[in-house]
Design a protein around this motif. Structure first.
Motif, short mmCIF file in Angstrom:
data_model
loop_
_atom_site.label_atom_id
_atom_site.label_comp_id
_atom_site.label_asym_id
_atom_site.label_seq_id
_atom_site.Cartn_x
_atom_site.Cartn_y
_atom_site.Cartn_z
N MET A 122 -42.55 46.56 58.86
CA MET A 122 -43.82 46.78 58.09
C MET A 122 -44.89 47.80 59.02
O MET A 122 -45.63 48.13 58.27
N LEU A 123 -44.93 47.45 60.21
CA LEU A 123 -45.98 48.24 60.96
C LEU A 123 -45.57 49.74 61.16
O LEU A 123 -44.47 49.82 61.43
N PRO A 124 -46.48 50.80 60.96
CA PRO A 124 -45.98 51.75 61.04
C PRO A 124 -45.54 52.46 62.58
O PRO A 124 -44.97 53.28 62.70
N ASP A 125 -46.12 51.86 63.51
CA ASP A 125 -45.98 52.39 64.77
C ASP A 125 -45.24 51.19 65.94
O ASP A 125 -45.77 50.90 66.68
N PRO A 126 -44.05 51.08 65.63
CA PRO A 126 -43.22 50.23 66.04
C PRO A 126 -42.99 50.35 67.72
O PRO A 126 -43.03 51.59 68.18
N SER A 127 -43.28 49.39 68.56
CA SER A 127 -43.20 49.67 69.95
C SER A 127 -41.63 49.72 70.46
O SER A 127 -40.83 49.64 69.46
N LEU A 128 -41.44 50.19 71.59
CA LEU A 128 -40.03 50.13 72.16
C LEU A 128 -39.51 48.97 71.87
O LEU A 128 -37.92 49.02 71.65
N ASP A 129 -39.92 47.77 71.91
CA ASP A 129 -39.38 46.70 71.73
C ASP A 129 -38.75 46.63 70.34
O ASP A 129 -37.60 46.03 70.02
N LEU A 130 -39.71 46.87 69.49
CA LEU A 130 -39.08 46.70 67.97
C LEU A 130 -37.87 47.46 67.59
O LEU A 130 -37.07 47.22 66.94
N ALA A 131 -37.96 48.67 68.47
CA ALA A 131 -36.57 49.46 68.31
C ALA A 131 -35.48 48.82 68.46
O ALA A 131 -34.50 49.44 68.08
N HIS A 132 -35.39 48.10 69.32
CA HIS A 132 -34.25 47.07 69.66
C HIS A 132 -33.74 46.04 68.67
O HIS A 132 -32.60 45.72 68.86
N TYR A 133 -34.55 45.95 67.60
CA TYR A 133 -34.26 45.19 66.47
C TYR A 133 -33.81 45.78 65.21
O TYR A 133 -34.49 46.86 65.00
N ARG A 134 -32.99 45.20 64.52
CA ARG A 134 -32.51 45.59 63.14
C ARG A 134 -32.85 44.47 62.40
O ARG A 134 -32.17 43.48 62.43
N VAL A 135 -33.74 44.57 61.53
CA VAL A 135 -34.44 43.60 60.61
C VAL A 135 -34.08 43.82 59.09
O VAL A 135 -34.25 45.10 58.71
N THR A 136 -33.23 42.82 58.43
CA THR A 136 -33.02 43.04 57.13
C THR A 136 -33.62 41.82 56.32
O THR A 136 -33.36 40.68 56.64
N PHE A 137 -34.41 42.33 55.09
CA PHE A 137 -34.95 41.24 54.15
C PHE A 137 -33.97 40.76 53.65
O PHE A 137 -32.93 40.95 53.01
N PHE A 138 -33.78 39.33 53.42
CA PHE A 138 -32.68 38.51 53.00
C PHE A 138 -33.13 37.82 51.69
O PHE A 138 -32.48 38.10 50.76
N PHE A 139 -34.18 37.02 51.70
CA PHE A 139 -34.61 36.51 50.38
C PHE A 139 -36.12 36.03 50.69
O PHE A 139 -36.71 35.74 51.66
N GLY A 140 -36.91 35.95 49.27
CA GLY A 140 -38.17 35.49 49.30
C GLY A 140 -38.94 36.28 48.53
O GLY A 140 -38.76 37.46 48.09
N PRO A 141 -40.25 35.88 48.14
CA PRO A 141 -41.05 34.69 48.61
C PRO A 141 -40.27 33.50 47.96
O PRO A 141 -40.27 33.36 46.69
#
Length: 156
Positions: A1-20
């Motif tokens: 959701m943050l527009p400027d991901p750090s290099l650390d965030l580039a190493h993660y793949r995030v998938t929304f599962f469910f909620g709220p």
């Protein structure tokens, strides 16, 4: 959701599962669940991210939520407003949970299923909402299939 991901965030793949989803034991809390996988991990983990209604209210104020939502719904038929509003509220909660997860990912995340409590990252979340309000609103408009310019569903 943050527009400027750090290099650390580039190493993660995030998938929304469910909620709220409301918390049965704490009705003032909502949670969303995300699947998170880091490149170096063999498998992903599930992360439940909580926000409380106070955080949601602060975000609404910071975003000028009511006035903004009224404005973007002016081209939507009146009988569809309730559905759009309910969906927009869910999307806002999801966006806040995603922002909180991004904050946690920037600090590092252990490879284990976990919960980010509502009390965690509260001040940081408030700052992120203000700093990234255009991204949050744009995401919500896209998911609602609306545009802020035309106030009409994007496919019309």
């Amino acid at each position: 959701m943050l527009p400027d991901p750090s290099l650390d965030l580039a190493h993660y793949r995030v998938t929304f599962f469910f909620g709220p989803e409301p918390d049965a034991q704490h009705p003032e809390r909502l949670s969303c669940v995300f699947n998170v996988k880091k490149r170096s991990w063999k498998g992903g983990v599930q992360v439940a991210v909580e926000i409380n209604l106070e955080q949601l209210d602060r975000a609404r104020r910071a975003l000028g939520w009511s006035a903004w939502l009224d404005r973007v719904l002016t081209g939507v038929p009146d009988d569809e407003h309730e559905g759009y509003r309910a969906r927009a509220e869910d999307l806002l909660a999801q966006a806040l949970c995603a922002c909180k997860l991004d904050l946690r990912l920037q600090a590092g995340l252990a490879q284990e299923n976990q919960r980010i409590r509502a009390e965690s990252w509260s001040r940081e979340l408030d700052r992120a909402v203000v700093a990234h309000q255009a991204v949050i609103k744009s995401h919500i408009l896209t998911e609602l299939d609306l545009t802020e310019d035309s106030n009409l569903p994007a496919d019309k």
